[in-house]
Design an enzyme around this catalytic site. Sequence first.
Site, short mmCIF file in Angstrom:
data_model
loop_
_atom_site.label_atom_id
_atom_site.label_comp_id
_atom_site.label_asym_id
_atom_site.label_seq_id
_atom_site.Cartn_x
_atom_site.Cartn_y
_atom_site.Cartn_z
CB ILE A 48 -0.98 0.04 1.20
CG1 ILE A 48 -0.25 -0.07 2.54
CG2 ILE A 48 -2.01 -1.05 1.08
CD1 ILE A 48 -1.18 -0.01 3.74
CG ASP A 49 0.01 4.31 -2.75
OD1 ASP A 49 0.65 3.46 -3.39
OD2 ASP A 49 -0.99 4.90 -3.20
CE LYS A 50 7.03 8.67 3.18
NZ LYS A 50 8.03 9.68 2.72
CB THR A 53 -2.32 4.35 1.72
OG1 THR A 53 -2.55 5.17 0.59
CG2 THR A 53 -3.59 3.57 2.03
NE ARG A 84 -2.75 8.61 -3.99
CZ ARG A 84 -1.42 8.68 -4.03
NH1 ARG A 84 -0.69 7.59 -3.91
NH2 ARG A 84 -0.85 9.85 -4.21
#
Length: 305
Positions: free
Chosen positions: A137-139, A141, A238
């Site tokens: 998962i994104d940094k 998030t 996103r």
Amino acid sequence: MEDIKIRIVEEQKGQRIDKILAKELADFSRTQIQSLIQNGYVVIDEKPIKASYKVETGEDVIVYIPKPESTDILPEDIPLDVVYEDQDVIVINKPTGMIVHPSIGIYSGTLVNALLYHCHDLSGINGVTRPGIVHRIDKETSGLLMVAKNDKAHQSLSKQLQEHTVTRRYLALVHGLIPHEFGRIEAPIGRDKNDRQKMTCTDKNAKDAITNFKVIERFRDMSLVECRLETGRTHQIRVHMQYIGYPVYGDPQYGLRRDDTSHGQFLHAKILGFVHPRTGEEMYFESELPDFFEKKLQELRNEME
């Protein structure tokens, strides 16, 4: 060592090489790019160049990508919010701001560094920089992700992801009042040709992407939605929410300029479900929203009173 070749086109003439690479190398941070340049891994005509070098039309820039040595990835005593753990699987509630695994120029402070300290039996399928990492998962998030402690578990969990049987549900605070209760976004996602650090909905060099969502709560000019992923493309939620006109609040890349981006995007991986690779049991986990997310929701609710 891998290499990336970039041919400079007319519209790039006169630009600094570090600015060019920031757009061309979307998967690398500015810190990583500066590290590559400083260590002589960016060359033109076999000669290393400086960050301030201004490119000329037709030049071939070669970026050499060194493979990190296993000794670079060290265990670090970083606190982990372990939701579940057994001999095969760990489920972590990742905080906002933590990178999942090391990459060029970033070898510390990641979830992998913390995992290597926490346990010594992670799967080796993804190599020394991503031991045990099945998905990311994104940094910026927060929320749940699963980690494999052995290769057999890794193979099972990866297969479930490929077959779209893993349950992944996110809560997102988005701009705008969504008029309908449910929605399904089917729009392929690929690299943005104008900004290599971003993804976009496009039919060129793209992969199929599907996001289902339902509205949980509406505020004065925002909506809280639950998004369910059928695919797992980079920045999928996103990009999809921006595509339909409801960008995620606080998103520094796809949100609105006026947003408070100090916490990153208001996107939380709240629910994770999968079949246990050894027992066949259906596992289900749910995590609470981060404090800053809850505080923002309460502020929005107060505005409605």
